[in-house]
Enzyme design. Structure first.
Site, PDB file in Angstrom:
ATOM      1  N   ASP A  19     -83.587  68.278-127.989  1.00  0.00           N
ATOM      2  CA  ASP A  19     -84.759  68.933-127.381  1.00  0.00           C
ATOM      3  C   ASP A  19     -86.049  68.203-127.778  1.00  0.00           C
ATOM      4  O   ASP A  19     -86.221  67.789-128.918  1.00  0.00           O
ATOM      5  CB  ASP A  19     -84.840  70.397-127.815  1.00  0.00           C
ATOM      6  CG  ASP A  19     -83.780  71.243-127.113  1.00  0.00           C
ATOM      7  OD1 ASP A  19     -82.919  70.672-126.422  1.00  0.00           O
ATOM      8  OD2 ASP A  19     -83.820  72.474-127.272  1.00  0.00           O
TER       9      ASP A  19
ATOM     10  N   LYS B  52     -78.538  74.042-114.478  1.00  0.00           N
ATOM     11  CA  LYS B  52     -78.547  73.325-115.763  1.00  0.00           C
ATOM     12  C   LYS B  52     -77.462  73.954-116.632  1.00  0.00           C
ATOM     13  O   LYS B  52     -77.425  75.177-116.778  1.00  0.00           O
ATOM     14  CB  LYS B  52     -79.926  73.477-116.394  1.00  0.00           C
ATOM     15  CG  LYS B  52     -80.022  73.034-117.848  1.00  0.00           C
ATOM     16  CD  LYS B  52     -81.457  73.215-118.347  1.00  0.00           C
ATOM     17  CE  LYS B  52     -81.569  73.053-119.845  1.00  0.00           C
ATOM     18  NZ  LYS B  52     -82.962  73.285-120.307  1.00  0.00           N
TER      19      LYS B  52
ATOM     20  N   ASP C  68     -84.575  79.623-117.481  1.00  0.00           N
ATOM     21  CA  ASP C  68     -83.701  78.804-118.334  1.00  0.00           C
ATOM     22  C   ASP C  68     -82.785  79.810-119.040  1.00  0.00           C
ATOM     23  O   ASP C  68     -82.179  80.655-118.370  1.00  0.00           O
ATOM     24  CB  ASP C  68     -84.597  77.991-119.289  1.00  0.00           C
ATOM     25  CG  ASP C  68     -83.868  76.897-120.074  1.00  0.00           C
ATOM     26  OD1 ASP C  68     -83.198  77.245-121.060  1.00  0.00           O
ATOM     27  OD2 ASP C  68     -83.975  75.709-119.723  1.00  0.00           O
TER      28      ASP C  68
ATOM     29  N   ARG D 260     -78.821  65.114-119.810  1.00  0.00           N
ATOM     30  CA  ARG D 260     -79.700  64.953-120.957  1.00  0.00           C
ATOM     31  C   ARG D 260     -79.142  63.839-121.844  1.00  0.00           C
ATOM     32  O   ARG D 260     -77.939  63.758-122.079  1.00  0.00           O
ATOM     33  CB  ARG D 260     -79.791  66.273-121.717  1.00  0.00           C
ATOM     34  CG  ARG D 260     -80.739  67.285-121.056  1.00  0.00           C
ATOM     35  CD  ARG D 260     -82.187  67.066-121.464  1.00  0.00           C
ATOM     36  NE  ARG D 260     -82.294  67.290-122.895  1.00  0.00           N
ATOM     37  CZ  ARG D 260     -82.415  68.494-123.452  1.00  0.00           C
ATOM     38  NH1 ARG D 260     -82.473  69.574-122.692  1.00  0.00           N
ATOM     39  NH2 ARG D 260     -82.494  68.622-124.760  1.00  0.00           N
TER      40      ARG D 260
ATOM     41  N   TRP E 184     -88.431  76.509-120.710  1.00  0.00           N
ATOM     42  CA  TRP E 184     -88.092  76.479-122.130  1.00  0.00           C
ATOM     43  C   TRP E 184     -89.182  75.887-123.025  1.00  0.00           C
ATOM     44  O   TRP E 184     -89.485  76.429-124.085  1.00  0.00           O
ATOM     45  CB  TRP E 184     -86.761  75.750-122.361  1.00  0.00           C
ATOM     46  CG  TRP E 184     -86.260  76.040-123.739  1.00  0.00           C
ATOM     47  CD1 TRP E 184     -86.291  75.228-124.827  1.00  0.00           C
ATOM     48  CD2 TRP E 184     -85.699  77.293-124.195  1.00  0.00           C
ATOM     49  NE1 TRP E 184     -85.788  75.869-125.925  1.00  0.00           N
ATOM     50  CE2 TRP E 184     -85.415  77.141-125.563  1.00  0.00           C
ATOM     51  CE3 TRP E 184     -85.425  78.526-123.583  1.00  0.00           C
ATOM     52  CZ2 TRP E 184     -84.862  78.161-126.324  1.00  0.00           C
ATOM     53  CZ3 TRP E 184     -84.867  79.542-124.340  1.00  0.00           C
ATOM     54  CH2 TRP E 184     -84.599  79.351-125.688  1.00  0.00           C
TER      55      TRP E 184
ATOM     56  N   TRP F 224     -77.187  67.030-124.483  1.00  0.00           N
ATOM     57  CA  TRP F 224     -78.121  66.338-125.394  1.00  0.00           C
ATOM     58  C   TRP F 224     -77.579  64.956-125.808  1.00  0.00           C
ATOM     59  O   TRP F 224     -77.827  64.477-126.920  1.00  0.00           O
ATOM     60  CB  TRP F 224     -78.406  67.174-126.648  1.00  0.00           C
ATOM     61  CG  TRP F 224     -78.333  68.647-126.425  1.00  0.00           C
ATOM     62  CD1 TRP F 224     -79.130  69.371-125.589  1.00  0.00           C
ATOM     63  CD2 TRP F 224     -77.406  69.586-127.000  1.00  0.00           C
ATOM     64  NE1 TRP F 224     -78.764  70.690-125.620  1.00  0.00           N
ATOM     65  CE2 TRP F 224     -77.719  70.843-126.476  1.00  0.00           C
ATOM     66  CE3 TRP F 224     -76.347  69.467-127.914  1.00  0.00           C
ATOM     67  CZ2 TRP F 224     -77.000  71.993-126.829  1.00  0.00           C
ATOM     68  CZ3 TRP F 224     -75.635  70.604-128.270  1.00  0.00           C
ATOM     69  CH2 TRP F 224     -75.968  71.840-127.720  1.00  0.00           C
TER      70      TRP F 224
ATOM     71  N   ASP G 206     -75.799  74.007-120.340  1.00  0.00           N
ATOM     72  CA  ASP G 206     -76.031  73.668-121.742  1.00  0.00           C
ATOM     73  C   ASP G 206     -74.701  73.431-122.476  1.00  0.00           C
ATOM     74  O   ASP G 206     -73.620  73.636-121.923  1.00  0.00           O
ATOM     75  CB  ASP G 206     -76.803  74.845-122.374  1.00  0.00           C
ATOM     76  CG  ASP G 206     -77.890  74.365-123.318  1.00  0.00           C
ATOM     77  OD1 ASP G 206     -77.761  73.255-123.872  1.00  0.00           O
ATOM     78  OD2 ASP G 206     -78.853  75.134-123.523  1.00  0.00           O
TER      79      ASP G 206
HETATM   80  C1  GLA Z   1     -80.854  73.903-125.478  1.00  0.00           C
HETATM   81  C2  GLA Z   1     -81.425  73.054-124.353  1.00  0.00           C
HETATM   82  C3  GLA Z   1     -82.839  73.523-124.049  1.00  0.00           C
HETATM   83  C4  GLA Z   1     -82.850  74.987-123.668  1.00  0.00           C
HETATM   84  C5  GLA Z   1     -82.218  75.790-124.781  1.00  0.00           C
HETATM   85  C6  GLA Z   1     -82.007  77.247-124.436  1.00  0.00           C
HETATM   86  O1  GLA Z   1     -81.495  73.689-126.685  1.00  0.00           O
HETATM   87  O2  GLA Z   1     -81.409  71.719-124.721  1.00  0.00           O
HETATM   88  O3  GLA Z   1     -83.402  72.740-122.989  1.00  0.00           O
HETATM   89  O4  GLA Z   1     -82.143  75.170-122.462  1.00  0.00           O
HETATM   90  O5  GLA Z   1     -80.928  75.266-125.118  1.00  0.00           O
HETATM   91  O6  GLA Z   1     -81.499  77.918-125.536  1.00  0.00           O
END
Ligand code: GLA
Length: 518
Positions: free
Chosen positions: A218, A161, A85, A214, A49, A197, A163
């Site tokens: 980002d 992973k 990703d 996370r 990503w 996040w 999201d």
């Molecule tokens: C989010 C995640 C990123 C990536 C994007 C893909 O923003 O935090 O690491 O995986 O989605 O769209």
């Protein structure tokens, strides 16, 4: 008379059950990693990503990256998890089942994973806990959790992973718990990377559900590193240091070292910070085109040894001196400790770190190892003075002894073996997996976990730092068909006695040709 001891006992019991461990997680919480033995040190690998965003994620790119991880020495340094990703990998068919996108991934998602695993790397896939992924290009798992994760298991994902886009009205703890249960139900060992996040404060509950979460937004928009965002993520993640430990990690996002937008100094200090924070080391740069300096930084085994230390402690800031931060609190497996002096300012900083700053006695005579120059000084008493240029970091290891052993990292020639017997009957087939530690110390023999199917047996032999897992397959009594087993082997790091990340590999056996493939 009898009341006092009972009351005392009550208080002790209440303390044992209520006292927070892992930064607020109750000790009654069973770590997910206790069962599967995965991610006992921070996961290392590569994710697309940061550099690429969605385009051009496809089979060709991921295979080229896998090859480059091997040829550049990244795999030998420990970077193993790799895969797409949000790479438009699958859609949902009318029957509700996930279907691989064969235009982008012509070998299918199982085929791509086989390519990766056969080369001693591990396969990472991506999905979302909501109704769609962030760009809406792929379906999310909401209301399909068990079926979707079962599909990931059939594709042989080793790492997933998940999201948090398009998850309006969902509760992170509940949604991710369901996805964790779906992984257990799918019966495949999977490293679970939660990606909300920081939404829902996963550091308080996610250790029972997954292996890493996370903690931040980002770290950059795709294609260009952003030093300001990196510093923000560092500050937010630093505060959560008590939540990290073997099998459960704070994740301040993927590595930006080697991307456009950073100086060499920033590349190095960023990597030092990620090592000091026991952060997952998921490289995010284009590893097909690395400068010698980027390779040197990302593969510095002494720095990686701090990150991969078996005690799994996340370092934190113990003192500030103007814009200079003194990071410590990271005791290491051999009794030494890591210390980082990071200059977040714009002029050089001259900092004296005392042994009492790092929890020691100023009268102790200690050796200082510089993890970037690979030089040792000392023994010296009182402390050490370092001059650190702006945005730079002095990354040190401090010890009573000048031995400075490097923590183990496991490198395997393959994580998948395939056997073909032309017809049922009595046939013996053999194949080996070789694993070695690139750390300073030899490891004890890997112990294969009981419960293998009757057609498979595994013997382990040791040659110094390498070990061979010899697999013997017997087709006696088997009918025509396809057979599959996942072998698990366990080990401990010999100096600290800490459990190593469990070693898993796939064994496939086809008896008689022409049977359908998963
Ligand atoms: C989010 C995640 C990123 C990536 C994007 C893909 O923003 O935090 O690491 O995986 O989605 O769209």
């Amino acid at each position: 008379m009898r009341k006092t001891p009972l009351l005392l006992l009550g208080i002790i019991v209440a303390f044992l059950f209520l006292a927070p461990v892992a930064g607020g997680q109750s000790p009654a919480t069973k770590l997910r990693a206790t069962e599967d033995g995965l991610a006992m040190t921070p996961p290392m690998g590569w994710y697309p990503w940061n550099e690429f965003g969605q385009e051009p994620q496809n089979e060709k790119l991921i295979k080229e990256i896998a090859d480059a991880l091997i040829s550049s020495g990244m795999k030998d340094a420990g970077y193993v998890y790799v895969g797409p990703d949000e790479g438009i990998c699958f859609s949902r068919g009318d029957n509700g089942k996930l279907t691989p996108n064969l235009e982008r991934y012509p070998s299918g998602l199982r085929g791509l994973g086989d390519y990766i695993r056969q080369r001693g790397l591990k396969y990472a896939l991506y999905t979302d806990a909501g109704t769609r992924t962030c760009s809406k290009a792929m379906p999310g798992t909401k209301d399909h959790e068990f079926d979707d994760i079962a599909a990931f298991a059939l594709w042989r994902a080793d790492y997933v992973k998940i999201d948090w886009c398009n998850a309006k009205g969902q509760d992170p703890a509940q949604s991710y718990a369901k996805l964790g249960a779906a992984q257990l139900a799918a019966g495949r060992p999977i490293v679970f990377s939660l990606c909300s996040w920081g939404v829902g404060e996963p550091w308080k509950w996610a250790a029972s559900v997954g292996h890493l979460w996370r903690t931040t937004a980002d770290i950059c928009a795709p294609g260009k590193a952003d030093w300001g965002k990196a510093m923000k993520n560092t500050a937010e993640n630093e505060k959560l240091y008590q939540a990290a430990g073997p099998g459960h990690w704070n994740d301040p996002d993927m590595i930006i070292t080697g991307m456009a937008g950073l100086s060499e100094t920033q590349n190095r200090s960023f990597f030092s910070l990620w090592c000091m924070m026991a952060a997952p080391l998921m490289a995010g740069n284009d590893v097909r085109k690395m400068t010698p300096s980027t390779i040197e930084i990302l593969t510095n085994r002494e720095a990686i040894g701090i990150n991969q230390d078996p005690l799994g402690i996340q370092g934190h800031i113990v003192r500030r001196e103007g814009p200079a931060e003194i990071w410590a609190g990271k005791r290491l497996f051999d009794g030494s400790q890591a210390v980082l002096v990071f200059n977040s300012g714009t002029v050089p900083a001259n900092v004296h770190v005392t042994w009492s700053d790092i929890g020691g006695s100023d009268s102790a005579a200690l050796y200082v190892r510089n993890l970037w120059t690979h030089q040792t000084t000392g023994p010296q008493r009182g402390g050490i003075t370092v001059t650190v240029p702006p945005s730079d970091a002095a990354f040190l290891r401090i010890s009573k002894s000048n031995a400075f052993p490097v923590a183990p990292v496991i490198v395997a020639d393959s994580y998948g073996l395939s056997f073909h017997a032309p017809a049922p009957g009595s046939k013996k087939l053999t194949g080996a997996i070789t694993v070695r530690t690139t750390g300073s110390n030899e490891l004890p023999l890997w112990k294969v976990q009981a419960g293998l199917p009757s057609w498979l047996s595994v013997a382990v032999t040791k040659h110094g730092k390498s070990q061979t897992l010899s697999n013997t397959v017997s087709t006696v009594g088997l009918t025509k068909g396809i057979y599959h087993a996942v072998v698990r082997a366990n080990n401990v790091e010999p100096v600290s006695g800490m459990p190593m990340t469990a070693l898993y590999y796939d064994v496939d056996l086809e008896v008689g040709g022409g049977a359908a493939r998963n």
